[in-house]
Write an enzyme that holds these catalytic residues in place. Sequence first.
Site, PDB file in Angstrom:
ATOM      1  N   LYS A 359       0.849  -1.186   0.000  1.00  0.00           N
ATOM      2  CA  LYS A 359       0.000   0.000   0.000  1.00  0.00           C
ATOM      3  C   LYS A 359       0.883   1.234   0.000  1.00  0.00           C
ATOM      4  CE  LYS A 359      -1.213   2.121   3.430  1.00  0.00           C
ATOM      5  NZ  LYS A 359      -0.825   3.419   4.098  1.00  0.00           N
ATOM      6  N   HIS A 371       7.474 -13.297  -0.468  1.00  0.00           N
ATOM      7  CA  HIS A 371       6.547 -14.120   0.309  1.00  0.00           C
ATOM      8  C   HIS A 371       6.017 -13.407   1.552  1.00  0.00           C
ATOM      9  CE1 HIS A 371       8.949 -17.161  -1.831  1.00  0.00           C
ATOM     10  NE2 HIS A 371       9.996 -16.725  -1.172  1.00  0.00           N
ATOM     11  N   TYR A 374       4.011  -7.580   4.414  1.00  0.00           N
ATOM     12  CA  TYR A 374       3.223  -6.352   4.285  1.00  0.00           C
ATOM     13  C   TYR A 374       4.181  -5.178   4.105  1.00  0.00           C
ATOM     14  CZ  TYR A 374       0.542  -2.210   5.379  1.00  0.00           C
ATOM     15  OH  TYR A 374      -0.028  -0.958   5.320  1.00  0.00           O
ATOM     16  N   ASN A 394       4.012   0.714   9.856  1.00  0.00           N
ATOM     17  CA  ASN A 394       3.872   2.108   9.435  1.00  0.00           C
ATOM     18  C   ASN A 394       2.953   2.946  10.314  1.00  0.00           C
ATOM     19  OD1 ASN A 394       1.697   0.555   8.599  1.00  0.00           O
ATOM     20  ND2 ASN A 394       1.317   1.755   6.753  1.00  0.00           N
TER      21      ASN A 394
END
EC number: 2.7.7.23
Length: 482
Positions: A359, A371, A374, A394
């Site tokens: 993101k 693999h 995030y 984050n």
Amino acid sequence: MSATSPAAVVVLAAGEGTRMKSKTPKVLHEISGRSLVGHVVAAARELDPQHLVVVVGHAREQVTAHLDAGDAPVRTAFQAEQNGTGHAVRMGLEELGGAVEGTVIVVCGDTPLLSGTTLGALAATHAADANAVTVLSAEVPDSTGYGRIVRDPATGAVTEIVEHKDATDEQRAIREINSGVFAFDGRLLGDALGKVRTDNSQGEEYLTDVLSILREAGHRVGACVAGDHREILGINNRLQLAEARRLLNERLLERAMLAGVTVVDPASTLIDATVTYERDAVVHPGTQLLGTTHLAEDSEVGPNARIENTAVGAGARVDNSVTLSAEIGAGALVGPYAYLRPGTRLGTKAKAGTYVEMKNATIGEGTKVPHLSYVGDATIGDHTNIGAASVFVNYDGVAKHHTTIGSHCRTGSDNMFVAPVTVGDGVYTAAGSVITKDVPAGSLAVARGQQRNIEGWVARKRPGSAAAQAAQASSQETDGQS
């Protein structure tokens, strides 16, 4: 504007659409990436009209806001009371200042399959035949519910359009129907609308009565028969909405395949009208191509992928994954089972592998996140490898923070990068590390507790357990070999 471009297009979108049984206005229901009225407006724009006005009524503010949010501003007129199609057109003309010089095309806002090509044919026929009004008609297998085109038996000329509720049994047997789409001589339309009466079963001003009024005044009335009757399908309920979606999807996929895209299984593939593509792209079964997605040459998506508002670069591959508002570079690999969220930019030949979520992340050329990771709010340089099970931490409970990792780095498995933090070029990190401080270029970062082995703990704390027995057997075996 071309010689046959209309002076004005009036789109009728004031009705409530009660048969949809929905809180959403009928014309705002969506198929293939656009609202129903959005498809009609897009087709109308292909004619390059001097004026384009949409007549709104029910849920005026909602429909107007939707139109204002489109690619280009659309003029609207307000029909305060639903007094029929004739009254709606009068409201549209009033918004344009009254009489219009030239051709005025009137189209319903719930006909999403109507193409610009068919509207262009209507305008061309109207101009070539010098008609006062030209109706777009169609021959359909079942004309129930539609207005019938009544012709003079001797000449074949159009004499009137009779609504289904007002038709005789003989007229109801007619299979040529009114599509609700007309081309008018703008100089005559305003006066004719003023003569329309309401002595019918609905007590409304029927736009179709204008044909009889103009014909009785000695003006020419004609018809242009649509090449494909399915184009005039109006949407009144969810069944018709689903059918229109199926038909439009088939049309869009056919267009893509004729342009050089391989669609392995059209029956299981969805595509929006706003999707673009280049030749030799390949779409595998179970794939949805949505929004402003673009497939570059030799890209390959699917099976079972949802690609929305995403640019897929040349030769890139997306397998069993979801991408939303992302950029995927040439030759990049995504998936299987990856999730690229808005703001993700994957560089040339980069990889977002199995069970990877990204993101607001920029991933450099050749960099791999293979693999179970995030990556959020991050920038990673070129040719870096992120170890399995890494997490870019984050969020501190109040705000999001950014992580930067340089080029040619090798990070160990099960790392956490607690933002804000910067890792320089050429850095290695040890497996299991929690990186909370900046790491200088060329360093090895180790951020984990030192391993301590407490011998004999299982025998003392778990005597008789399977683990204790296994340890004892192993110890005896080792002693026997020594």
